[in-house]
Structures are given as structure tokens and as C-alpha cells.
Design a protein around this motif. Structure first.
Motif, PDB file in Angstrom:
ATOM      1  N   GLY A 114       0.773  -1.236   0.000  1.00  0.00           N
ATOM      2  CA  GLY A 114       0.000   0.000   0.000  1.00  0.00           C
ATOM      3  C   GLY A 114       0.805   1.288   0.000  1.00  0.00           C
ATOM      4  O   GLY A 114       0.229   2.376  -0.076  1.00  0.00           O
ATOM      5  N   ALA A 115       2.130   1.206   0.112  1.00  0.00           N
ATOM      6  CA  ALA A 115       2.943   2.427   0.121  1.00  0.00           C
ATOM      7  C   ALA A 115       2.884   3.139  -1.234  1.00  0.00           C
ATOM      8  O   ALA A 115       2.934   4.366  -1.291  1.00  0.00           O
ATOM      9  N   LEU A 116       2.806   2.375  -2.310  1.00  0.00           N
ATOM     10  CA  LEU A 116       2.566   2.913  -3.642  1.00  0.00           C
ATOM     11  C   LEU A 116       1.180   2.446  -4.071  1.00  0.00           C
ATOM     12  O   LEU A 116       0.724   1.378  -3.650  1.00  0.00           O
ATOM     13  N   THR A 117       0.518   3.242  -4.919  1.00  0.00           N
ATOM     14  CA  THR A 117      -0.844   2.904  -5.334  1.00  0.00           C
ATOM     15  C   THR A 117      -0.958   2.859  -6.854  1.00  0.00           C
ATOM     16  O   THR A 117      -0.097   3.374  -7.579  1.00  0.00           O
ATOM     17  N   LEU A 118      -2.050   2.287  -7.301  1.00  0.00           N
ATOM     18  CA  LEU A 118      -2.366   2.295  -8.726  1.00  0.00           C
ATOM     19  C   LEU A 118      -2.401   3.733  -9.240  1.00  0.00           C
ATOM     20  O   LEU A 118      -1.874   4.024 -10.318  1.00  0.00           O
ATOM     21  N   GLN A 119      -2.959   4.639  -8.466  1.00  0.00           N
ATOM     22  CA  GLN A 119      -3.049   6.039  -8.889  1.00  0.00           C
ATOM     23  C   GLN A 119      -1.662   6.668  -9.034  1.00  0.00           C
ATOM     24  O   GLN A 119      -1.430   7.448  -9.963  1.00  0.00           O
ATOM     25  N   HIS A 120      -0.741   6.347  -8.124  1.00  0.00           N
ATOM     26  CA  HIS A 120       0.631   6.854  -8.245  1.00  0.00           C
ATOM     27  C   HIS A 120       1.250   6.409  -9.567  1.00  0.00           C
ATOM     28  O   HIS A 120       1.805   7.224 -10.318  1.00  0.00           O
ATOM     29  N   ASN A 121       1.175   5.106  -9.841  1.00  0.00           N
ATOM     30  CA  ASN A 121       1.793   4.575 -11.054  1.00  0.00           C
ATOM     31  C   ASN A 121       1.059   5.038 -12.311  1.00  0.00           C
ATOM     32  O   ASN A 121       1.688   5.288 -13.338  1.00  0.00           O
ATOM     33  N   ALA A 122      -0.262   5.177 -12.226  1.00  0.00           N
ATOM     34  CA  ALA A 122      -1.029   5.653 -13.376  1.00  0.00           C
ATOM     35  C   ALA A 122      -0.647   7.088 -13.727  1.00  0.00           C
ATOM     36  O   ALA A 122      -0.611   7.459 -14.913  1.00  0.00           O
ATOM     37  N   ALA A 123      -0.354   7.903 -12.730  1.00  0.00           N
ATOM     38  CA  ALA A 123       0.069   9.283 -12.993  1.00  0.00           C
ATOM     39  C   ALA A 123       1.398   9.306 -13.746  1.00  0.00           C
ATOM     40  O   ALA A 123       1.575  10.088 -14.688  1.00  0.00           O
ATOM     41  N   VAL A 124       2.336   8.450 -13.352  1.00  0.00           N
ATOM     42  CA  VAL A 124       3.612   8.353 -14.074  1.00  0.00           C
ATOM     43  C   VAL A 124       3.354   7.820 -15.479  1.00  0.00           C
ATOM     44  O   VAL A 124       3.896   8.349 -16.460  1.00  0.00           O
ATOM     45  N   ALA A 125       2.524   6.802 -15.591  1.00  0.00           N
ATOM     46  CA  ALA A 125       2.218   6.233 -16.903  1.00  0.00           C
ATOM     47  C   ALA A 125       1.625   7.280 -17.834  1.00  0.00           C
ATOM     48  O   ALA A 125       2.007   7.365 -19.009  1.00  0.00           O
ATOM     49  N   ALA A 126       0.708   8.105 -17.333  1.00  0.00           N
ATOM     50  CA  ALA A 126       0.099   9.145 -18.169  1.00  0.00           C
ATOM     51  C   ALA A 126       1.151  10.120 -18.688  1.00  0.00           C
ATOM     52  O   ALA A 126       1.128  10.501 -19.862  1.00  0.00           O
ATOM     53  N   ALA A 127       2.074  10.509 -17.834  1.00  0.00           N
ATOM     54  CA  ALA A 127       3.138  11.420 -18.254  1.00  0.00           C
ATOM     55  C   ALA A 127       4.049  10.758 -19.290  1.00  0.00           C
ATOM     56  O   ALA A 127       4.458  11.400 -20.265  1.00  0.00           O
ATOM     57  N   LEU A 128       4.354   9.477 -19.101  1.00  0.00           N
ATOM     58  CA  LEU A 128       5.209   8.767 -20.056  1.00  0.00           C
ATOM     59  C   LEU A 128       4.512   8.576 -21.399  1.00  0.00           C
ATOM     60  O   LEU A 128       5.151   8.677 -22.456  1.00  0.00           O
ATOM     61  N   VAL A 129       3.210   8.309 -21.374  1.00  0.00           N
ATOM     62  CA  VAL A 129       2.445   8.182 -22.620  1.00  0.00           C
ATOM     63  C   VAL A 129       2.470   9.509 -23.375  1.00  0.00           C
ATOM     64  O   VAL A 129       2.633   9.539 -24.596  1.00  0.00           O
ATOM     65  N   THR A 130       2.338  10.609 -22.653  1.00  0.00           N
ATOM     66  CA  THR A 130       2.408  11.933 -23.291  1.00  0.00           C
ATOM     67  C   THR A 130       3.762  12.127 -23.971  1.00  0.00           C
ATOM     68  O   THR A 130       3.829  12.579 -25.117  1.00  0.00           O
TER      69      THR A 130
END
Length: 169
Positions: A114-130
Motif C-alpha cells: 500500500g505504500a505505492l498505489t495504482l493512482q501513483h503509477n497511473a500518474a507516471v504512466a500518463a506522463a510517459l504516454v504523453t
């Protein structure tokens, strides 16, 4: 998949995935593999200070890949550092002639209690997709199939790759 030493694809092969450090395959649709949420073996020291996840001052390592440390996506500042570190790899994939990029280990949050979340990784993924789209590349999700809908909606992936489907039903 040619994540070790690249070699000429067999006749009839239309798509090849190779590591970001390799050249794309000639004459086929080439996808660039980027381990964006864990380090590659032997590359932990190459990541900037504050980008790798630790618990109680100790590195957190993927139990299935003992030389791969998890990337820390827990805060906006850390996410920005991760994206800044990975973005040149994506641009390098485009400059080398790859047509797409896939990001592996989006599910690292499932290995952090629980220290990292799906939302944390999804935010990085969105930036990388951009970054990928700005570089003219299609962007793909690698694995984490159980989160495909959420990740597609949050990050805007163009495709997904599910590895070992038969082994995991």
C-alpha cells in the motif's frame, strides 16, 4: 520478444520487441521495451537520488527479479523525477526508429503493502504516454492486465501486452 541479444526475425514475423538499448528490427513493426517502474539489472546506481523506493532506509527489490529495485512514485515530486529520468529513453527509442514503446512493471504498487498505489503509477504512466506521443510513438502497457481498464483510462495507452497469458489463465 528479443530482450536479450537481438537477432534477425524469422520470415513472417511482423512485430519485434527489443530493449531500449538495442536497435529496432529492420522491416518489421518495432516496439521499444522500457522498464519504467523498476530498474534493469545492474542499473540501480544510474537512477537519480530519491527515485528508488525504500522501506526503513532499505531498497525494495522485486522478489521475482532480485537485481531490480522498485521505482518510487509516491509523491508528485518523485513522479516528476522518474518521468524526467525515463523521458530521454523514450525519445531515444523514437530517434532510433522504433514505432512504439511499452512500459513494464506498472504493477509495482502491488509489491509495496500500500505504500505505492495504482493512482501513483497511473500518474507516471500518463506522463510517459504523453512523452511517447509527443515523440511520435504509440505507447503500450506491459502486463498488469487486471488493471488494464483503469490504466487505459488514466494513462491513454494505445495497446497492451499481456505476457504469459496461458500460464496465468
Amino acid at each position: 520478444y528479443q530482450l536479450g541479444e537481438p537477432y534477425p526475425p524469422a520470415d513472417g514475423v511482423g512485430l519485434v520487441v527489443r530493449d531500449r538499448t538495442a536497435d529496432p528490427a529492420d522491416g518489421v513493426y518495432s516496439v521499444c521495451y522500457v522498464n519504467a517502474f523498476q530498474t534493469q539489472p545492474g542499473e540501480s546506481a544510474d537512477w537519480p537520488e530519491g527515485t528508488l523506493f525504500e522501506r526503513d532506509g532499505q531498497p525494495v527489490i522485486d522478489p521475482d527479479w532480485p537485481d531490480e529495485r522498485l521505482v518510487d512514485t509516491s509523491t508528485a515530486e518523485k513522479r516528476n523525477r522518474v518521468v524526467a529520468h525515463v523521458a530521454p529513453w523514450i525519445r531515444g527509442c523514437a530517434a532510433s526508429g522504433f514505432r512504439a514503446v511499452e512500459f513494464d512493471n506498472l504493477d509495482t504498487f502491488t509489491r509495496t503493502d500500500g505504500a505505492l498505489t495504482l493512482q501513483h503509477n497511473a500518474a507516471v504512466a500518463a506522463a510517459l504516454v504523453t512523452v511517447a506521443h509527443e515523440a511520435g510513438l504509440a505507447a503500450g502497457q506491459k502486463n498488469a492486465a487486471e488493471f488494464a481498464r483503469e490504466l487505459r483510462d488514466a494513462a491513454g495507452f494505445d495497446f497492451a501486452v499481456a505476457e504469459e497469458c496461458a500460464a496465468f489463465d
